[in-house]
Enzyme design. Structure first.
Site, PDB file in Angstrom:
ATOM      1  N   LYS A  84      14.707  12.907  96.753  1.00 27.82           N
ATOM      2  CA  LYS A  84      14.159  11.641  97.251  1.00 27.82           C
ATOM      3  C   LYS A  84      13.226  11.176  96.154  1.00 27.82           C
ATOM      4  O   LYS A  84      12.167  11.771  95.916  1.00 27.82           O
ATOM      5  CB  LYS A  84      13.402  11.884  98.551  1.00 27.82           C
ATOM      6  CG  LYS A  84      12.472  10.758  98.965  1.00 27.82           C
ATOM      7  CD  LYS A  84      11.964  11.027 100.391  1.00 27.82           C
ATOM      8  CE  LYS A  84      10.487  10.740 100.595  1.00 27.82           C
ATOM      9  NZ  LYS A  84      10.120   9.331 100.504  1.00 27.82           N
ATOM     10  N   ALA A 127       9.529   5.090 105.300  1.00 24.31           N
ATOM     11  CA  ALA A 127       8.097   4.760 105.357  1.00 24.31           C
ATOM     12  C   ALA A 127       7.766   3.589 106.268  1.00 24.31           C
ATOM     13  O   ALA A 127       8.454   2.574 106.281  1.00 24.31           O
ATOM     14  CB  ALA A 127       7.525   4.465 103.973  1.00 24.31           C
ATOM     15  N   GLY A 128       6.696   3.778 107.041  1.00 26.68           N
ATOM     16  CA  GLY A 128       6.135   2.705 107.845  1.00 26.68           C
ATOM     17  C   GLY A 128       6.423   2.806 109.334  1.00 26.68           C
ATOM     18  O   GLY A 128       5.845   2.074 110.117  1.00 26.68           O
ATOM     19  N   ASN A 147       7.514  10.719 108.290  1.00 28.87           N
ATOM     20  CA  ASN A 147       6.685  11.922 108.298  1.00 28.87           C
ATOM     21  C   ASN A 147       5.455  11.717 109.191  1.00 28.87           C
ATOM     22  O   ASN A 147       5.339  12.295 110.259  1.00 28.87           O
ATOM     23  CB  ASN A 147       6.261  12.275 106.872  1.00 28.87           C
ATOM     24  CG  ASN A 147       5.620  13.657 106.751  1.00 28.87           C
ATOM     25  OD1 ASN A 147       5.646  14.270 105.695  1.00 28.87           O
ATOM     26  ND2 ASN A 147       5.033  14.167 107.803  1.00 28.87           N
TER      27      ASN A 147
END
Lengths: 75, 258
Positions: free
Chosen positions: B99, B187-188, B209
């Site tokens: 990643k 993300a977000g 995460n």
């Protein structure tokens, strides 16, 4: 002749090792698990197959890395 | 039933990818991973702490038969650093997956798209399977795909912000144009409805995460995310009704009693 030692950097910390120490020996002295780490010597990756034959020299910089928990960004 | 996410020829039954940072304990992480149904987890590459050995056992807590490891280059601020980190990751466990993150700004953690492209090209040439984290921008996506990216991973909002999808239009445009590789929102995502909405738009998967690890109850949130992703995917496949301004009766208009 006074017994000499070599100074090397391991993960940024100075360590004294005996002349003739090979990377494989350093790995076992540090009690590292070979199948869980990767090693750079002076910013070049050393394949595990080469650990036995690689002798450390004065001033060498060794980086030992592994996986840690993380997602993104700087944790 | 075969609705799998395929990245670089590999099948994943779950469309959820989880990070492994920020958990209070390894035990909690394990339970959250289990509850999420994920089959791929991302991990960071760091120096082995030679004085404090407690962290070295991280890999002992990940069932490598169950979870495909996706090493990341989190915290790298240049193409060179990211390439170096990916090479080290490959050496640790003989994996070609990465990643790819090249961060351009400390406060926003927004990607440096130029560095990202450079690192993608270099790593693809080295045989890596590269999943780059990038801005939700079609032109950058195209360049990453041209460079050989195995998937593209647009952010929904800043890393760890939990703001949810900030630009639906960009995601819809990406969905329409990007057909060759999977789109994974990275993300977000803050809660299960964010994940569901992402999949409803039609992206192929979600990586998160903090949304799970930072929840008051990460195990419950992991399950919520599993269901959110599944619900969103099913709704996308089902094809939603059109939005209309006025009511449209759903009961027969004939046979009313008089």
């Amino acid at each position: 002749m006074p017994e000499s030692v070599l100074k090397v950097l391991v993960n940024g910390e100075q360590r004294e090792i005996e002349p003739g120490t090979r990377l494989r020996t350093l790995v076992s002295e540090l009690e590292l698990k070979p199948d869980r780490i990767a090693i750079e010597l002076n910013r070049r990756i050393l394949r595990k197959a080469d650990w036995d034959s690689t002798e450390l020299a004065e001033g060498d910089a060794v980086e030992v890395v592994s996986f840690v928990g993380g997602g993104a960004g700087l944790v | 039933m075969a609705d799998s996410l395929v990245i670089a020829g590999r099948d994943f039954h779950s469309r959820l990818i989880l990070g492994t940072g920020k958990y209070e304990s390894y035990d909690l992480m394990k339970k959250a991973l289990e509850a999420s149904g994920t089959e791929m987890v991302t991990v960071a590459v760091r120096r082995v702490p030679l004085a404090d050995r407690s962290k070295e056992s991280f890999l002992d807590h990940i069932d490598l038969k169950k979870y495909h490891l996706l090493p990341n280059t989190a915290g790298c601020y240049s193409a060179d650093e990211a390439i170096r980190t990916a090479m080290l990751a490959r050496e640790v466990l003989d994996t070609k997956w990465v990643k790819l993150e090249v961060i351009g700004d400390e406060r926003t953690l927004f990607p440096d798209n130029e560095g990202l492209l450079e690192a993608t090209r270099a790593l693809v040439k080295e045989g890596f399977i590269v999943l780059p984290y990038f801005n939700d921008d079609l032109i950058v996506a195209r360049r990453l795909i041209d460079a050989g990216a195995a998937a593209v991973m647009p952010l929904a909002a800043p890393i760890g912000s939990g703001l949810g999808i900030q630009n639906f239009t960009n995601l819809r445009i990406l969905r329409e144009y990007v057909q060759d590789v999977p789109i994974i929102v990275d993300a977000g995502v803050g809660t299960a409805s964010d994940a569901a909405l992402a999949l409803e738009v039609g992206v192929d998967g979600v990586l998160m995460n903090t949304g799970v690890a930072g929840a008051k109850n990460p195990v419950k949130m992991a399950e919520a995310m599993r269901l959110g992703v599944r619900a969103g995917r099913l709704a996308y496949l089902a094809g939603r009704i059109e939005r209309k301004l006025y009511a449209s009766a759903s009961s027969p208009q004939t046979g009313m009693i008089e």
